[in-house]
Scaffold this motif. Sequence first.
Motif, PDB file in Angstrom:
ATOM      1  N   VAL A 106       0.842  -1.200   0.000  1.00  0.00           N
ATOM      2  CA  VAL A 106       0.000   0.000   0.000  1.00  0.00           C
ATOM      3  C   VAL A 106       0.875   1.246   0.000  1.00  0.00           C
ATOM      4  O   VAL A 106       0.623   2.195  -0.732  1.00  0.00           O
ATOM      5  N   ARG A 107       1.935   1.263   0.808  1.00  0.00           N
ATOM      6  CA  ARG A 107       2.823   2.426   0.851  1.00  0.00           C
ATOM      7  C   ARG A 107       3.415   2.699  -0.526  1.00  0.00           C
ATOM      8  O   ARG A 107       3.595   3.827  -0.916  1.00  0.00           O
ATOM      9  N   ALA A 110      -0.294   3.001  -3.352  1.00  0.00           N
ATOM     10  CA  ALA A 110      -1.501   3.819  -3.165  1.00  0.00           C
ATOM     11  C   ALA A 110      -1.285   5.188  -3.781  1.00  0.00           C
ATOM     12  O   ALA A 110      -0.310   5.865  -3.484  1.00  0.00           O
ATOM     13  N   ARG A 118      -5.211   2.754   2.803  1.00  0.00           N
ATOM     14  CA  ARG A 118      -4.015   3.210   3.526  1.00  0.00           C
ATOM     15  C   ARG A 118      -4.227   3.331   5.022  1.00  0.00           C
ATOM     16  O   ARG A 118      -3.369   3.838   5.730  1.00  0.00           O
ATOM     17  N   CYS A 121      -1.559   1.792   7.390  1.00  0.00           N
ATOM     18  CA  CYS A 121      -0.304   2.551   7.287  1.00  0.00           C
ATOM     19  C   CYS A 121      -0.398   3.880   8.030  1.00  0.00           C
ATOM     20  O   CYS A 121       0.558   4.298   8.684  1.00  0.00           O
TER      21      CYS A 121
END
Length: 159
Positions: A106-107, A110, A118, A121
């Motif tokens: 995701v980091r 996204a 997110r 995170c």
Amino acid sequence: MSIWWSLHLRREAASVPLARRLLLGAMETAGVDPDISFDLSVALSEACANAVEHGGYGEPGAASESAAMGFRVTAFLDGERCRIEVTDSGPGFPSRRGRRAAAHQVRRQASPSAESGRGLCLIEELADHVDFCNRPGRGAMVRFDKVLKWREDALLSLG
């Protein structure tokens, strides 16, 4: 002195701002620095939104047993630390390795305009310590904490 509170909420979108406002009110009353309160309230909102979306079997807000079971938010202000736990009755997180890989993914992927994906995170970035774990047969738990800073005019001392 310690303060703690616990809420049992339905898996409905309206539950998210309710939990956030309660946390902000408690921290304001206690005299917690507004920046710390804001960080914790955003992390709480993300954890609650995750519980609403993924915390049961079936659609959020549906008249199913899992929607009625809802999710629980518990907050502890103890000494110089605030700990928040959000537990749900859903299928839980993928394996720890899978979740870490997913968070890393995701980091990396996204987009800034993405509306979801997110939350975990963000919680990791806003809190000092985060733990995501499964409760076998009972759902998932997101637990995070942060060291508190106090306003100069704080009325409550939790030390």
